[in-house]
Write a protein that holds these residues in place. Structure first.
Motif, PDB file in Angstrom:
ATOM      1  N   LYS A  18      10.125 -41.651  15.386  1.00 18.89           N
ATOM      2  CA  LYS A  18      10.100 -40.221  15.042  1.00 18.89           C
ATOM      3  C   LYS A  18       9.105 -39.460  15.905  1.00 18.89           C
ATOM      4  O   LYS A  18       9.416 -38.395  16.451  1.00 18.89           O
ATOM      5  CB  LYS A  18       9.758 -40.071  13.551  1.00 18.89           C
ATOM      6  CG  LYS A  18      10.189 -38.723  12.980  1.00 18.89           C
ATOM      7  CD  LYS A  18       9.892 -38.628  11.489  1.00 18.89           C
ATOM      8  CE  LYS A  18       9.623 -37.184  11.111  1.00 18.89           C
ATOM      9  NZ  LYS A  18       8.439 -37.044  10.250  1.00 18.89           N
ATOM     10  N   GLU A  24      10.371 -39.222  19.470  1.00 20.03           N
ATOM     11  CA  GLU A  24      11.417 -38.204  19.646  1.00 20.03           C
ATOM     12  C   GLU A  24      10.831 -36.793  19.601  1.00 20.03           C
ATOM     13  O   GLU A  24      11.196 -35.926  20.403  1.00 20.03           O
ATOM     14  CB  GLU A  24      12.494 -38.373  18.556  1.00 20.03           C
ATOM     15  CG  GLU A  24      13.689 -37.464  18.797  1.00 20.03           C
ATOM     16  CD  GLU A  24      14.879 -37.837  17.918  1.00 20.03           C
ATOM     17  OE1 GLU A  24      14.902 -38.967  17.368  1.00 20.03           O
ATOM     18  OE2 GLU A  24      15.798 -36.995  17.805  1.00 20.03           O
ATOM     19  N   ASP A  29      19.318 -44.596  22.023  1.00 16.52           N
ATOM     20  CA  ASP A  29      19.727 -43.607  21.015  1.00 16.52           C
ATOM     21  C   ASP A  29      18.800 -42.393  20.998  1.00 16.52           C
ATOM     22  O   ASP A  29      19.250 -41.253  20.905  1.00 16.52           O
ATOM     23  CB  ASP A  29      19.818 -44.254  19.615  1.00 16.52           C
ATOM     24  CG  ASP A  29      18.505 -44.858  19.155  1.00 16.52           C
ATOM     25  OD1 ASP A  29      17.688 -45.232  20.029  1.00 16.52           O
ATOM     26  OD2 ASP A  29      18.287 -44.946  17.933  1.00 16.52           O
ATOM     27  N   ILE A  30      17.510 -42.649  21.140  1.00 13.17           N
ATOM     28  CA  ILE A  30      16.577 -41.505  21.157  1.00 13.17           C
ATOM     29  C   ILE A  30      16.796 -40.677  22.420  1.00 13.17           C
ATOM     30  O   ILE A  30      16.865 -39.452  22.385  1.00 13.17           O
ATOM     31  CB  ILE A  30      15.106 -41.990  21.067  1.00 13.17           C
ATOM     32  CG1 ILE A  30      14.876 -42.687  19.714  1.00 13.17           C
ATOM     33  CG2 ILE A  30      14.142 -40.816  21.253  1.00 13.17           C
ATOM     34  CD1 ILE A  30      13.457 -43.161  19.488  1.00 13.17           C
ATOM     35  N   ARG A  31      16.918 -41.387  23.540  1.00 10.53           N
ATOM     36  CA  ARG A  31      17.121 -40.657  24.798  1.00 10.53           C
ATOM     37  C   ARG A  31      18.336 -39.727  24.703  1.00 10.53           C
ATOM     38  O   ARG A  31      18.271 -38.562  25.142  1.00 10.53           O
ATOM     39  CB  ARG A  31      17.303 -41.637  25.959  1.00 10.53           C
ATOM     40  CG  ARG A  31      17.717 -40.937  27.237  1.00 10.53           C
ATOM     41  CD  ARG A  31      17.405 -41.743  28.458  1.00 10.53           C
ATOM     42  NE  ARG A  31      18.243 -42.904  28.645  1.00 10.53           N
ATOM     43  CZ  ARG A  31      19.446 -42.893  29.229  1.00 10.53           C
ATOM     44  NH1 ARG A  31      19.970 -41.745  29.634  1.00 10.53           N
ATOM     45  NH2 ARG A  31      20.129 -43.989  29.369  1.00 10.53           N
ATOM     46  N   LYS A  32      19.425 -40.216  24.125  1.00 11.60           N
ATOM     47  CA  LYS A  32      20.652 -39.401  24.046  1.00 11.60           C
ATOM     48  C   LYS A  32      20.466 -38.172  23.164  1.00 11.60           C
ATOM     49  O   LYS A  32      21.160 -37.169  23.352  1.00 11.60           O
ATOM     50  CB  LYS A  32      21.796 -40.270  23.508  1.00 11.60           C
ATOM     51  CG  LYS A  32      22.303 -41.265  24.546  1.00 11.60           C
ATOM     52  CD  LYS A  32      23.582 -41.931  24.093  1.00 11.60           C
ATOM     53  CE  LYS A  32      24.164 -42.818  25.188  1.00 11.60           C
ATOM     54  NZ  LYS A  32      25.201 -43.720  24.655  1.00 11.60           N
ATOM     55  N   ARG A  33      19.522 -38.256  22.219  1.00 14.57           N
ATOM     56  CA  ARG A  33      19.327 -37.106  21.327  1.00 14.57           C
ATOM     57  C   ARG A  33      18.458 -36.016  21.966  1.00 14.57           C
ATOM     58  O   ARG A  33      18.393 -34.911  21.447  1.00 14.57           O
ATOM     59  CB  ARG A  33      18.695 -37.580  20.009  1.00 14.57           C
ATOM     60  CG  ARG A  33      19.703 -38.267  19.080  1.00 14.57           C
ATOM     61  CD  ARG A  33      19.256 -38.266  17.634  1.00 14.57           C
ATOM     62  NE  ARG A  33      18.050 -39.055  17.420  1.00 14.57           N
ATOM     63  CZ  ARG A  33      18.039 -40.380  17.200  1.00 14.57           C
ATOM     64  NH1 ARG A  33      19.167 -41.086  17.147  1.00 14.57           N
ATOM     65  NH2 ARG A  33      16.911 -41.003  17.014  1.00 14.57           N
ATOM     66  N   ILE A  34      17.779 -36.329  23.082  1.00 14.28           N
ATOM     67  CA  ILE A  34      16.959 -35.297  23.766  1.00 14.28           C
ATOM     68  C   ILE A  34      17.888 -34.524  24.691  1.00 14.28           C
ATOM     69  O   ILE A  34      18.087 -34.873  25.856  1.00 14.28           O
ATOM     70  CB  ILE A  34      15.807 -35.945  24.574  1.00 14.28           C
ATOM     71  CG1 ILE A  34      15.011 -36.931  23.713  1.00 14.28           C
ATOM     72  CG2 ILE A  34      14.879 -34.862  25.148  1.00 14.28           C
ATOM     73  CD1 ILE A  34      14.371 -36.324  22.490  1.00 14.28           C
ATOM     74  N   GLU A  35      18.474 -33.453  24.168  1.00 14.67           N
ATOM     75  CA  GLU A  35      19.527 -32.751  24.918  1.00 14.67           C
ATOM     76  C   GLU A  35      19.005 -31.988  26.117  1.00 14.67           C
ATOM     77  O   GLU A  35      19.762 -31.659  27.028  1.00 14.67           O
ATOM     78  CB  GLU A  35      20.288 -31.826  23.964  1.00 14.67           C
ATOM     79  CG  GLU A  35      20.990 -32.643  22.881  1.00 14.67           C
ATOM     80  CD  GLU A  35      21.829 -31.775  21.945  1.00 14.67           C
ATOM     81  OE1 GLU A  35      21.769 -30.543  22.085  1.00 14.67           O
ATOM     82  OE2 GLU A  35      22.533 -32.370  21.107  1.00 14.67           O
ATOM     83  N   ARG A  86      10.779 -33.809  22.664  1.00 15.52           N
ATOM     84  CA  ARG A  86      11.592 -32.603  22.420  1.00 15.52           C
ATOM     85  C   ARG A  86      11.311 -31.536  23.479  1.00 15.52           C
ATOM     86  O   ARG A  86      10.186 -31.205  23.786  1.00 15.52           O
ATOM     87  CB  ARG A  86      11.330 -32.054  21.013  1.00 15.52           C
ATOM     88  CG  ARG A  86      12.441 -31.091  20.561  1.00 15.52           C
ATOM     89  CD  ARG A  86      12.478 -30.879  19.065  1.00 15.52           C
ATOM     90  NE  ARG A  86      12.344 -32.092  18.264  1.00 15.52           N
ATOM     91  CZ  ARG A  86      13.337 -32.970  18.024  1.00 15.52           C
ATOM     92  NH1 ARG A  86      14.547 -32.765  18.524  1.00 15.52           N
ATOM     93  NH2 ARG A  86      13.115 -34.047  17.302  1.00 15.52           N
TER      94      ARG A  86
END
Lengths: 297, 297, 297
Positions: free
Chosen positions: A186, A189, A212-218, A193
């Motif tokens: 958490k 991530e 998975d974390i990398r993919k969520r950092i748009e 941000r």
């Protein structure tokens, strides 16, 4: 002093390890150094004597034909030798010196230039996160990204350490550098941000950023992993990646950064012999890399 | 054996200090040595093996292309390596060897030649006093001044030591060498009485001859101070003095002697490769310096 | 990979002794190596780092311009470094390596070729005895004589050791190798019965074969003594013997073998830079020697 003459170039390679780095010796040879004097296991109290030998043999107008390289596997120990070598100089009695322990400076410079290339030529105002940013290589990457205008944040498992080093570095460089914790997914991530750039500068074989974390950092556009040994520091990046598209972002692996690192390393060695007053730590080495990139363009 | 051929010249630099002297390496390079093999922390029991490697690799007719240089900060330790190297030779299996720990021999030779120059070209019969004359450099200066015909006296804080070493040196060189005490101003002044030449060969930063005493020695014509670090060994002499008039006498400081020292050092290195049978201690190095001076004239 | 280009050749000389062998350095220089990086006191755990420096500096197509030489006075210690260096290679990342501690391999190759020359060009099926055959040089001589087709027996003061090592060596080389005791004259004479060739590979100055016993071995045609320091290993052979007739047999002494040893040593160094995949232990070095002999004929 700037000059050139017929005396052979001499490089003193001072190394903190028992055996001076073969990598650094071979690179110096390939950069064209005529004569290499290598010293292993160098202690800080021995630097003065070694450097004096470089200062007092040749005439002052020939001091650009002798230079000092400081290396070894401990960045901290090598930094102290580098500072001591510079402290030995006085008046016109000085030679150029380069610091590149474990390739930290040339690697950090190549990583910063890769980040810039990935961002289309400028990282001015971009948010950049450096994982393992409080380690010896990470700190140099952060310094250089900040120098190129990025808004940098250092990630560390130890949040207190990240903030303390970031604050200290910001004061030294006159730029804004923040810190964030990476000890749990958490926090990691949250720390990433808004980042356009992420660089992993951790120990060999230590994963720092799961896929998975990398993919969520748009916001992410560029990811650089300086770890050459599996598992990757940034999951999904291959050591050979070089401006390779991975899940919509541009990726560089350790080997992909390596080509530019070698060019910078050799050019920096050559610059030592142009004048007798260069002191090449991370920033000076970055500038040499930038000049190489600009010349190419 | 005298000869020359196409094999690269190889110099073994044996040093008693942990790191071989950069000064000696750089000077060897500038003297034109093709390949330098440097060894630090050399112990007397290791000399035989190292020298054998020089004796048995190339043919006997090529042994003038390999030579040995012995140096380091301890003159006494280096002397023992030098003697051991020579003891290793047998029959035609020998290479040239030079001893110059801490520059003691090349400096002493340059000082003796400066004294001669200051006296108009000859010190035959002149009285010369060497302060700190029982130290490693001082003893060499005394030997060389005596070789040039001077009537030499060694000064030491310890009168007994001065006399004992002087007696021993006189027996070895077949010349008249005396001793005198320097532990109090009166003894010092008495010891210097009648001297035309004074050389200070003490430790860095140790004053040996106050200005008032020096001025009272009316016979004095030449003063040479080998100490480069303030305060001066001979008060009133500047390290940069080179045949500089100071209170009516000609003065040389350490840097003023340094130019000739470097010329002698390089020429001596080159002589090692002319034949395979040179053994260059103080006297041999002085002869090389004299030849340089005469050639110039 | 085979190739050549303009980069200077670099040889890493890894030595198990505190000071890297001058003999090996000088031979490398005379073999034409451009740049020599020497390392003394190398420990097995340091090999990986040193070799990596050789593997990762230059491009894969240039790896034939860098090579590794492993030497030193302990054959056993050097063998472990050699094996570790080879274990470091992976995929195309490899450089050529040569093992020649104390000249053991080049000497053994030269001895085996002398034996062959003494027997008229072939030792196929001949009986050969190696005295001190369980020592580091003796084992290599035995391996090479067996490779050339001889029926080899190892002599040792310790019969058990002789048989054990012979058995092990026979299994490794796929040849017939026996053992015999040398601790008393009777055993020694029995062990030598029927031998055409005897090679003494013992320590310097240790006599291994008395003249009276040698004369009673009527089958003997060739005797090679690798001991250069009196007393001789094989009584009646002079170090300078080179195909010299001694009591009806052809004799070689250590110096007589030395010329071929040097030729093989230099040629082997040169071969390291022809391709990047040579691993030169005794057998590979013998093959280089055979090619030299055949070329000459």
């Amino acid at each position: 002093m700037t000059g050139s003459n017929d005396k052979p170039t001499i490089l003193l390679q001072l190394d903190v390890d028992p055996h001076p780095s073969v990598f650094d010796s071979a690179t110096a040879i390939d950069a064209g150094v005529d004569r290499l004097l290598t010293f292993g296991g160098v202690l800080i109290e021995q630097v003065r004597g070694l450097v004096h030998g470089a200062l007092f043999t040749r005439g002052v107008s020939e001091l650009n034909r002798t230079a000092v390289f400081v290396g070894g596997s401990s960045v901290v120990a090598a930094e102290s030798l580098y500072n001591e070598a510079i402290a030995t100089f006085f008046g016109p009695f000085r030679v150029s010196v380069m610091l590149d322990p474990n390739g930290a400076n040339t690697t950090a410079a190549a990583a910063a230039l890769a980040a810039s290339e990935g961002m289309g030529g400028s990282i001015e105002g971009a948010r950049a996160a450096v994982l393992a940013g409080t380690g010896p290589v990470g700190m140099r990457v952060a310094r250089l990204l900040a120098r190129l205008g990025a808004d940098v944040a250092l990630g560390s498992r130890d949040a207190g350490r990240a903030h303390a080093i970031a604050k200290n570095m910001a004061a030294q460089t006159g730029t804004t550098i923040g810190g964030f914790a990476t000890h749990d997914p958490k926090s990691l991530e949250e720390g990433l941000r808004g980042a356009s750039i992420v660089v992993a500068a951790g120990a060999l074989g230590v994963p720092l950023l799961p896929l998975d974390i990398r993919k969520r950092i748009e916001s992410l556009r560029v990811a650089i992993d300086l770890n050459a040994v599996p598992p990757a520091g940034i999951e999904g990046i291959d050591p050979g990646d070089k401006k390779t598209t991975r899940d919509g972002i541009l990726a560089w692996g350790a080997l992909g950064v390596g080509g530019m690192k070698m060019k910078i390393h050799k050019k920096a060695i050559q610059e030592l012999f142009v004048s007798n007053d260069r002191t090449l730590d991370a920033e000076g080495i970055l500038d040499i890399g930038r000049a190489l990139v600009e010349k190419k363009v």
